[in-house]
Design an enzyme around this catalytic site. Structure first.
Site, PDB file in Angstrom:
ATOM      1  N   CYS A 134      -0.298   4.649  -6.200  1.00  0.00           N
ATOM      2  CA  CYS A 134      -1.393   3.953  -5.526  1.00  0.00           C
ATOM      3  C   CYS A 134      -1.631   2.561  -6.109  1.00  0.00           C
ATOM      4  CB  CYS A 134      -2.786   4.748  -5.904  1.00  0.00           C
ATOM      5  SG  CYS A 134      -4.241   4.075  -5.169  1.00  0.00           S
ATOM      6  N   CYS A 151       1.060  -1.198   0.147  1.00  0.00           N
ATOM      7  CA  CYS A 151      -0.114  -0.052  -0.036  1.00  0.00           C
ATOM      8  C   CYS A 151       0.917   1.166  -0.001  1.00  0.00           C
ATOM      9  CB  CYS A 151      -0.840   0.000   1.128  1.00  0.00           C
ATOM     10  SG  CYS A 151      -1.931   1.637   1.524  1.00  0.00           S
TER      11      CYS A 151
END
Ligand code: DGL
Length: 278
Positions: free
Chosen positions: A194, A81
């Site tokens: 992302c 992440c």
């Protein structure tokens, strides 16, 4: 010489975690590049999205997940992440860095950018990632000549999860809305910061055209993982059929929607198992 308290076995799994199933883009790249490795993936769906949580909350989640992955015997922890990499990597290193190798998705990408001949780098990410200014801060240490322009794209991850990117007109309009910004006018490099954005990489490439080089955290991270494991003599050896252990995919909350979305990100069948952390 092993710098860790316990020497894991090369056959131990690689732990990979994310706020949800988006991190499966990173897991997929590792699985494809290193087919002998077994992955233990943890998606923290119960706390999704991390992108607009406080840094303190994200650090707390990241610590619990890392402790769990260590208790499962993982030989490495990959923070798939970007938001958690931005705000929790330093504290995870401090707490667990003497026990296990920890890989973030920021530094290997920035190292690639620094080796390129980019002069102005654009970047899109969640609001928490851009607010952390980790990308511009870290790049200024290794390539201070590169200008960085960052922009938060708060809805883009959920738009992809919803599958809206499959509608060509819709995704083009969304990218025009986010990317037609004077900030990005003269960029020659662009980071997809992302987990979800590699899914629409070709659309972003179309938007900017050939003059802008794109960077994302898929293959770059797989190469970094390989390099670190090789240096530590921890690469798994070729799988013999009897000892094959399939990847495991755990999630802190389970819904059928996430089950379906997981396959979009991993590119093949994934069976999510519900697992609540203590
Ligand atoms: N996984 C997050 C990231 O890469 C996106 C989704 C979220 O906000 O949790 O930043």
């Amino acid at each position: 010489m092993n710098k860790f308290q316990h020497q894991p076995s090369p056959s131990a799994p690689i732990g990979v975690f994310d706020s949800g199933v988006g991190g499966l883009t990173v897991a997929r790249a590792i699985a494809e590049h290193l087919p002998n490795e077994q992955l233990l993936y943890f998606g923290d769906i119960a706390h999704l999205p991390y992108g607009d949580k406080s840094s303190e909350a994200i650090r707390g989640y990241a610590h619990s997940i890392t402790a769990f992955l260590l208790s499962e015997g993982c030989k490495m922890v990959v923070i798939a992440c970007h938001t958690a990499s931005a705000v929790a990597y330093d504290s995870l290193q401090e707490r667990f860095g003497d026990q296990v190798m920890i890989v973030n998705v920021t530094d290997p990408v920035l190292a690639t950018v620094a080796r390129s001949n980019i002069s102005h780098l654009g970047l899109i990410a969640t609001p928490r990632t851009t607010r952390s200014e980790v990308y511009s801060g870290r790049l200024s240490l290794i390539a201070p000549h590169i200008k960085v322009s960052e922009k938060a794209t708060p809805s883009l991850a959920s738009i992809i999860e919803e599958g809206m990117h499959r509608d060509e007109a819709a995704i083009k309009a969304i990218l025009t809305y986010y990317l037609n910004d004077p900030l990005f006018e003269d960029i020659d490099g662009f980071v997809l910061a992302c987990t979800h954005y590699p899914i629409i990489r070709h659309r972003i490439a179309e938007h900017f055209g050939a003059g802008v080089r794109l960077f994302d955290a898929t293959h770059t991270i797989a190469l970094e993982v390989e390099e670190l494991l090789k240096t530590a003599n921890l690469l798994a050896s070729a799988i013999v059929e009897e000892s094959y252990v399939p990847h495991r995919f755990l999630v802190s909350d389970h819904t059928t929607t996430f089950q379906e979305t997981a396959e979009l990100f991993f590119g093949r069948k994934v069976v999510l198992q519900h697992h609540v952390l203590d």
